[in-house]
Enzyme design. Sequence first.
Site, short mmCIF file in Angstrom:
data_model
loop_
_atom_site.label_atom_id
_atom_site.label_comp_id
_atom_site.label_asym_id
_atom_site.label_seq_id
_atom_site.Cartn_x
_atom_site.Cartn_y
_atom_site.Cartn_z
N ARG A 22 0.83 -1.21 0.00
CA ARG A 22 0.00 0.00 0.00
C ARG A 22 0.86 1.26 0.00
O ARG A 22 0.61 2.20 -0.77
CB ARG A 22 -0.93 -0.02 1.21
CG ARG A 22 -1.95 1.09 1.15
CD ARG A 22 -3.09 0.84 2.08
NE ARG A 22 -3.83 -0.39 1.70
CZ ARG A 22 -5.05 -0.66 2.15
NH1 ARG A 22 -5.64 0.16 2.97
NH2 ARG A 22 -5.66 -1.74 1.76
N ASN A 71 -8.56 1.21 11.25
CA ASN A 71 -9.99 0.93 11.14
C ASN A 71 -10.56 0.33 12.42
O ASN A 71 -9.85 -0.32 13.19
CB ASN A 71 -10.33 0.10 9.90
CG ASN A 71 -9.60 -1.21 9.88
OD1 ASN A 71 -8.57 -1.35 10.54
ND2 ASN A 71 -10.13 -2.16 9.16
N SER A 110 -9.67 8.94 15.13
CA SER A 110 -10.79 8.99 14.20
C SER A 110 -12.03 8.38 14.83
O SER A 110 -12.06 8.19 16.03
CB SER A 110 -10.42 8.24 12.92
OG SER A 110 -9.38 8.93 12.31
N ASN A 203 -23.70 10.94 11.58
CA ASN A 203 -23.94 9.87 10.62
C ASN A 203 -25.32 9.23 10.82
O ASN A 203 -25.99 8.89 9.85
CB ASN A 203 -22.83 8.81 10.71
CG ASN A 203 -21.64 9.17 9.84
OD1 ASN A 203 -21.70 10.14 9.09
ND2 ASN A 203 -20.58 8.39 9.91
N CYS A 255 -19.49 3.40 6.67
CA CYS A 255 -19.67 4.17 7.91
C CYS A 255 -21.07 4.11 8.52
O CYS A 255 -21.21 3.88 9.72
CB CYS A 255 -19.32 5.62 7.66
SG CYS A 255 -17.62 5.80 7.17
N LYS A 258 -22.19 0.84 10.38
CA LYS A 258 -21.25 0.58 11.49
C LYS A 258 -21.47 1.58 12.62
O LYS A 258 -21.53 1.20 13.79
CB LYS A 258 -19.82 0.69 10.96
CG LYS A 258 -18.75 0.49 11.99
CD LYS A 258 -17.38 0.90 11.46
CE LYS A 258 -17.29 2.40 11.37
NZ LYS A 258 -15.96 2.98 11.42
N PHE A 317 -20.67 1.97 -3.76
CA PHE A 317 -21.79 2.37 -2.89
C PHE A 317 -22.33 3.74 -3.21
O PHE A 317 -23.41 4.12 -2.77
CB PHE A 317 -21.41 2.24 -1.41
CG PHE A 317 -20.60 3.38 -0.84
CD1 PHE A 317 -19.24 3.47 -1.05
CD2 PHE A 317 -21.21 4.36 -0.07
CE1 PHE A 317 -18.50 4.51 -0.51
CE2 PHE A 317 -20.48 5.41 0.47
CZ PHE A 317 -19.12 5.50 0.24
N ARG A 325 -17.38 -1.19 -0.22
CA ARG A 325 -17.67 -1.74 1.11
C ARG A 325 -19.14 -1.48 1.48
O ARG A 325 -19.63 -0.36 1.33
CB ARG A 325 -16.76 -1.08 2.17
CG ARG A 325 -15.35 -1.62 2.12
CD ARG A 325 -14.45 -0.89 3.09
NE ARG A 325 -14.32 0.52 2.74
CZ ARG A 325 -13.70 1.41 3.49
NH1 ARG A 325 -13.20 1.07 4.65
NH2 ARG A 325 -13.61 2.67 3.09
#
Length: 420
Positions: A22, A71, A110, A203, A255, A258, A317, A325
């Site tokens: 990565r 994450n 985060s 969210n 997001c 979750k 998405f 995801r």
Amino acid sequence: MAVIALKCPSIEVAVVDISVSRIAAWNGDQLPIYEPGLDEVVKQCRGNNLFFSTDIEKHVFEADIIFVSVNTPTKTRGLGAGKAADLTYWESAARMIADVSKSNKIVEKSTVPVKTAEAIEKILTHNSRGIKYQILSNPEFLAEGTAIQDLFNPDRVLIGGRETPEGQKAIQALKDVYAQWVPEDRIISTNLWSAELSKLAANAFLAQRISSVNAMSALCEATGADVSQVSHAVGKDTRIGPKFLQASVGFGGSCFQKDILNLVYICECNGLPEVANYWKQVIKINDYQKNRFVNRLVSSMFNTVSGKKIAILGFAFKKDTGDTRETPAIDVCKGLLVHLQPMSPSAVKKVSVVWDAYEATKDAHGICILTEWDEFKTLDYQRIFDNMQKPAFVFDGRNVVNVDKLREIGFIVYSIGKPL
Ligand code: UGA
């Protein structure tokens, strides 16, 4: 981090990751994610004040401020499985910071569940060897596909910290970073828990709007109302506002679900089952919307898709991202495969992936539009129709096609929340 490097030339930003491949990609020509505008920002700063490296310990040792962005997926096993956030990666990051640090640091985090800062604080202070840490919560509100614009011009930047003089000093240090391009009145500071909860709440509110409009879309289909007209009329109320009222096959992304599950778990742990159930309903409506779409498709196609070819247009998405995801397309495709050949592993072999919408739709019985990519608005639908089996169906899960035009061509069109 790339935008911070761009906007703050005097700050050196090092992005570290344990994944060698990565980091190599971030240092290469082809960045590992697709995000409009990101290439230019990275290429402008890389090698000047933006670096990508696998030498985690060196950079953590040197840093004044550490942004931990590992994450925090939903736990799959153990206590809180299916709801709580898995903090394994967070904990090991905190332990590593404690191990390698030799000077005072501000650690930022985060999206993590409310009160995580306390756990992190414990790990750091109990291993501190005299070094002082301040924990801040600086949740990110950018959306994929518009990330660069969102960062250049954020509605707000939120920084939570301790209410002690040291905590306030740490908040100010991070504020000074953002203040280089964000107007001061958009930089909000709160206590730690408010910042953590505000992220989950934002969210949850956003997802709730989508589930609300999607719930209305079912009623629109049943009554002959048009959900776009309803959204438009409702959104004109300045107290409600026009954004995020687009009916769809369902929300996706890494997001919303979750964070709501996490919120639900926190409510349950705090003895608030009514509040937990209220938010759970947002996810239930989202699942219902995806199922409804599949059922509508199958029932329209004479109650069977077995032996038929269905072209899926779009899998991400949302548009302008390569991210799949938790995309609703996964559930729709799984739902179709169950109808196609119940519970058979060979169903997977029935899926093929092609680059071109014309190739995908050739000889198909039906088309499902599952991502609102701009290119799907301007396809030559006459050409597509001519190459399809008849009757030719279009199931528009994003309400992007011109329904009247397609019906004129001869398609049977199903749009979300619109009369047949
Ligand atoms: C979301 C939030 O919008 C960001 O503010 C937040 O920072 C981010 O989650 C995060 O927590 O990281 P994102 O998931 O990238 O951002 O994308 P959204 O634009 O919110 O879209 C989420 C899903 O809702 C997509 O599947 C989209 O198609 C769907 N959606 C969105 C609708 O179905 N209708 C709408 O009106 C808007």
